[in-house]
Design an enzyme around this catalytic site. Structure first.
Site, short mmCIF file in Angstrom:
data_model
loop_
_atom_site.label_atom_id
_atom_site.label_comp_id
_atom_site.label_asym_id
_atom_site.label_seq_id
_atom_site.Cartn_x
_atom_site.Cartn_y
_atom_site.Cartn_z
N ASP A 149 -33.68 -41.12 54.63
CA ASP A 149 -32.69 -41.72 55.53
C ASP A 149 -33.30 -42.18 56.85
OD1 ASP A 149 -33.22 -39.13 56.36
OD2 ASP A 149 -31.17 -38.42 56.18
N HIS A 190 -24.51 -31.01 53.98
CA HIS A 190 -24.97 -32.38 53.68
C HIS A 190 -26.43 -32.38 53.22
CE1 HIS A 190 -26.12 -33.32 58.18
NE2 HIS A 190 -27.22 -33.08 57.51
N GLU A 197 -22.76 -36.90 54.13
CA GLU A 197 -21.87 -35.94 54.78
C GLU A 197 -20.80 -35.48 53.79
OE1 GLU A 197 -22.74 -34.85 57.57
OE2 GLU A 197 -22.82 -36.31 59.19
C1 GLP Z 1 -30.46 -34.27 59.26
C2 GLP Z 1 -31.26 -34.94 58.14
C3 GLP Z 1 -31.27 -34.07 56.89
C4 GLP Z 1 -31.69 -32.66 57.24
C5 GLP Z 1 -30.72 -32.07 58.23
C6 GLP Z 1 -31.03 -30.63 58.62
O1 GLP Z 1 -29.10 -34.42 59.07
N1 GLP Z 1 -30.73 -36.23 57.84
O2 GLP Z 1 -32.14 -34.65 55.93
O3 GLP Z 1 -31.75 -31.87 56.07
O4 GLP Z 1 -30.75 -32.88 59.40
O5 GLP Z 1 -31.97 -30.57 59.65
P1 GLP Z 1 -32.74 -29.28 60.06
O6 GLP Z 1 -33.81 -29.08 59.03
O7 GLP Z 1 -33.34 -29.61 61.40
O8 GLP Z 1 -31.78 -28.16 60.10
#
Ligand code: GLP
Length: 260
Positions: A67, A149, A154
């Site tokens: 993404d 998500h 989402e």
């Molecule tokens: C964002 C990204 C996701 C990721 C999520 C969790 O939303 N688009 O791909 O898994 O954050 O992030 P973190 O690993 O910092 O908790």
């Protein structure tokens, strides 16, 4: 679904990198799906170490990122383009022409998830076609949001969805606001692979750490399969590994768990 609980973040990162490295050794032109966020950082550090110390070769792999924010230029330090360069690509011998990250900049066009936009639609179709042209993603690394998500799918995202524009929930916008200088700068939209796109990867490796992910992990692994927890779609995948630390596994029923 294989659920493996590791002692801590370091152990999980090492094991995750070992899995990716072993797939790369089996198939030097591996098609590797990459994720952003804080969770895979340890795994990326370990892959860099394997490149520097053990000669792990990235020259033939092809990468597809999940993404990117819309409206955040690639040179901005919060863009996922920047994240990937800074945390992985600048430190390994990946061929830049083998790197795919969704495009987030579309000039002055009006962005809305209610109206189709030909430029964005064209890009999304092209991205899906490129994945297919390379034979599909062999292994996809995933994190998980506190709301369940995956990528930017989402809650409420269709489980059959493809690469598309997605409006970020208020919770995600709020979670992200700490990374931007002003509220106006925080992106409201993203381009993301769909749940359906992700599910077509031959293997999935979802990483989750910390107690903030415990509810999401429980819903993903044990909850009903529902668009309200997009990560629960992984229950339908034939080769999905969920790797957690103890805190993120705290709410799971013990009988599912393998200890790493
Ligand atoms: C964002 C990204 C996701 C990721 C999520 C969790 O939303 N688009 O791909 O898994 O954050 O992030 P973190 O690993 O910092 O908790």
């Amino acid at each position: 679904m294989l659920v493996v609980v590791h002692e801590d973040y370091d152990a999980l990162s090492k094991k995750g990198a070992e899995i990716i490295a072993s797939r790369m050794r089996q198939k030097p032109n591996l098609v590797l799906g990459l994720a952003t966020g804080s969770t895979p950082l340890g795994l990326y550090r370990e892959l860099i170490r394997l490149y520097k110390n053990d000669g792990l070769d990235f020259s033939k792999i092809v990468t597809f990122n999940l993404d990117e924010y819309i409206g955040v230029p690639p040179e901005h330090d919060q863009s996922y383009h920047y994240f990937m360069r800074h945390n992985l690509f600048d430190h390994i011998n990946v061929n830049p022409s083998h790197v795919y990250i969704p495009q987030g900049m579309y000039g002055d066009i009006k962005i809305s998830s209610f109206e189709t936009n030909p430029k964005i639609e064209q890009f999304c179709t092209w991205y899906e076609d490129e994945i297919k042209r390379h034979g599909g993603v062999d292994i996809q690394i995933l994190g998980i949001g506190g709301n369940g998500h995956i990528a930017f799918n989402e809650p409420g995202s269709s489980l059959g969805s493809r690469t598309r524009i997605k409006t970020l929930t208020q919770k995600t916008v709020k979670d992200n606001s700490r990374f931007f200088k002003s509220a106006e700068e925080v992106p409201r939209y993203a381009i993301t692979m769909g749940v359906g796109t992700i599910m077509e990867a031959k293997e999935l490796l979802l990483l989750a750490t910390g107690d903030g992910k415990a509810d999401a992990v429980k819903s993903a692994v044990e909850g009903p399969i529902t668009a309200m927890c997009p990560a629960s779609a992984l229950q339908l995948h034939r080769r999905a590994i969920v790797m957690t630390d103890k805190a993120a596994a705290a709410k799971l029923s013990a009988e599912f768990i393998t200890y790493g």
